[in-house]
Design a protein around this motif. Structure first.
Motif, PDB file in Angstrom:
ATOM      1  N   GLY A  24      30.853  20.317  68.468  1.00 61.11           N
ATOM      2  CA  GLY A  24      31.678  19.237  67.945  1.00 61.11           C
ATOM      3  C   GLY A  24      32.672  19.660  66.879  1.00 61.11           C
ATOM      4  O   GLY A  24      33.338  18.828  66.276  1.00 61.11           O
ATOM      5  N   GLY A  25      32.760  20.973  66.615  1.00 66.19           N
ATOM      6  CA  GLY A  25      33.678  21.486  65.603  1.00 66.19           C
ATOM      7  C   GLY A  25      33.056  21.678  64.234  1.00 66.19           C
ATOM      8  O   GLY A  25      33.696  22.193  63.326  1.00 66.19           O
ATOM      9  N   GLU A  26      31.801  21.265  64.067  1.00 64.08           N
ATOM     10  CA  GLU A  26      31.130  21.455  62.786  1.00 64.08           C
ATOM     11  C   GLU A  26      30.866  22.945  62.577  1.00 64.08           C
ATOM     12  O   GLU A  26      30.520  23.666  63.508  1.00 64.08           O
ATOM     13  CB  GLU A  26      29.781  20.717  62.732  1.00 64.08           C
ATOM     14  N   VAL A  27      31.024  23.400  61.335  1.00 65.80           N
ATOM     15  CA  VAL A  27      30.726  24.781  60.993  1.00 65.80           C
ATOM     16  C   VAL A  27      29.360  24.780  60.317  1.00 65.80           C
ATOM     17  O   VAL A  27      29.183  24.221  59.241  1.00 65.80           O
ATOM     18  CB  VAL A  27      31.808  25.379  60.069  1.00 65.80           C
ATOM     19  N   ALA A  28      28.396  25.395  61.001  1.00 66.97           N
ATOM     20  CA  ALA A  28      27.013  25.393  60.531  1.00 66.97           C
ATOM     21  C   ALA A  28      26.748  26.583  59.610  1.00 66.97           C
ATOM     22  O   ALA A  28      27.485  27.565  59.608  1.00 66.97           O
ATOM     23  CB  ALA A  28      26.069  25.428  61.719  1.00 66.97           C
ATOM     24  N   LEU A  29      25.679  26.481  58.850  1.00 66.59           N
ATOM     25  CA  LEU A  29      25.278  27.517  57.902  1.00 66.59           C
ATOM     26  C   LEU A  29      25.215  28.890  58.559  1.00 66.59           C
ATOM     27  O   LEU A  29      25.713  29.867  58.013  1.00 66.59           O
ATOM     28  CB  LEU A  29      23.914  27.147  57.307  1.00 66.59           C
ATOM     29  N   CYS A  30      24.600  28.991  59.715  1.00 65.96           N
ATOM     30  CA  CYS A  30      24.532  30.253  60.451  1.00 65.96           C
ATOM     31  C   CYS A  30      24.141  29.941  61.887  1.00 65.96           C
ATOM     32  O   CYS A  30      23.922  28.789  62.238  1.00 65.96           O
ATOM     33  CB  CYS A  30      23.535  31.225  59.803  1.00 65.96           C
ATOM     34  N   CYS A  31      24.002  30.974  62.694  1.00 68.97           N
ATOM     35  CA  CYS A  31      23.666  30.745  64.101  1.00 68.97           C
ATOM     36  C   CYS A  31      22.276  30.155  64.270  1.00 68.97           C
ATOM     37  O   CYS A  31      21.962  29.566  65.298  1.00 68.97           O
ATOM     38  CB  CYS A  31      23.787  32.037  64.898  1.00 68.97           C
ATOM     39  N   LEU A  32      21.436  30.269  63.268  1.00 71.22           N
ATOM     40  CA  LEU A  32      20.102  29.683  63.326  1.00 71.22           C
ATOM     41  C   LEU A  32      20.139  28.174  63.111  1.00 71.22           C
ATOM     42  O   LEU A  32      19.191  27.471  63.414  1.00 71.22           O
ATOM     43  CB  LEU A  32      19.192  30.331  62.288  1.00 71.22           C
ATOM     44  N   ASP A  77      39.272  21.250  62.661  1.00 72.23           N
ATOM     45  CA  ASP A  77      40.102  20.236  63.296  1.00 72.23           C
ATOM     46  C   ASP A  77      41.535  20.750  63.240  1.00 72.23           C
ATOM     47  O   ASP A  77      41.784  21.808  62.660  1.00 72.23           O
ATOM     48  CB  ASP A  77      39.932  18.877  62.609  1.00 72.23           C
ATOM     49  N   PRO A  78      42.480  20.059  63.822  1.00 75.42           N
ATOM     50  CA  PRO A  78      43.861  20.570  63.836  1.00 75.42           C
ATOM     51  C   PRO A  78      44.454  20.842  62.448  1.00 75.42           C
ATOM     52  O   PRO A  78      45.361  21.655  62.319  1.00 75.42           O
ATOM     53  CB  PRO A  78      44.639  19.475  64.563  1.00 75.42           C
ATOM     54  N   GLY A  79      43.932  20.198  61.417  1.00 76.38           N
ATOM     55  CA  GLY A  79      44.487  20.391  60.080  1.00 76.38           C
ATOM     56  C   GLY A  79      43.682  21.335  59.193  1.00 76.38           C
ATOM     57  O   GLY A  79      44.005  21.523  58.017  1.00 76.38           O
TER      58      GLY A  79
END
Length: 130
Positions: free
Chosen positions: A70-78, A90-92
């Motif tokens: 959904g475009g969220e940047v998570a803490l890490c791959c875990l 997002d675009p901005g």
């Protein structure tokens, strides 16, 4: 004059398993490189973190960037289900803005100060023990 940015490279982090060669062959045309690491407790799933060992800052906070569907940047791959979101693409908003932003800086500071236990996912993860 426009800023010239380096070409985006995609490196895949994998756990070492018996199908390492098959994994590399399947992805070799679409990624630039591979890193195979040892399996650990995946942020509390599985064996508990070793409490008697010395804890170091997790290198993933400086070397990786996890973007969820959904475009969220998570803490890490875990953090595959986005329990600790550090930003949203997002675009901005650029990757650089998120990677250098306050949420990332705060988590890195906590790791440098050996305060990982204050971060839910990091508190139970065994990745960064010596």
């Amino acid at each position: 004059m426009a800023e010239v940015l380096p070409k985006l490279k995609i490196h895949v982090a994998c756990c070492s398993t018996t199908d390492r060669e098959a994994t590399m062959q399947a992805l070799s045309r679409i990624v630039d490189g591979f890193a195979f690491g040892r399996i650990h407790n995946w942020a509390g799933e599985g064996e508990p973190a070793r409490r008697t060992a010395i804890r170091k800052p997790c290198h993933r906070l400086w070397r990786t960037f996890t973007i969820l569907a959904g475009g969220e940047v998570a803490l890490c791959c875990l953090d595959y289900d986005g329990q600790h979101v550090l930003g949203r693409l997002d675009p901005g908003t650029t990757i650089r803005e998120i990677f250098d932003g306050q949420p990332y800086r705060e988590v890195r500071r906590q790791h440098r100060q050996a305060r990982q236990s204050e971060i839910d996912l990091c508190a139970t993860c065994s990745k960064a023990f010596l």
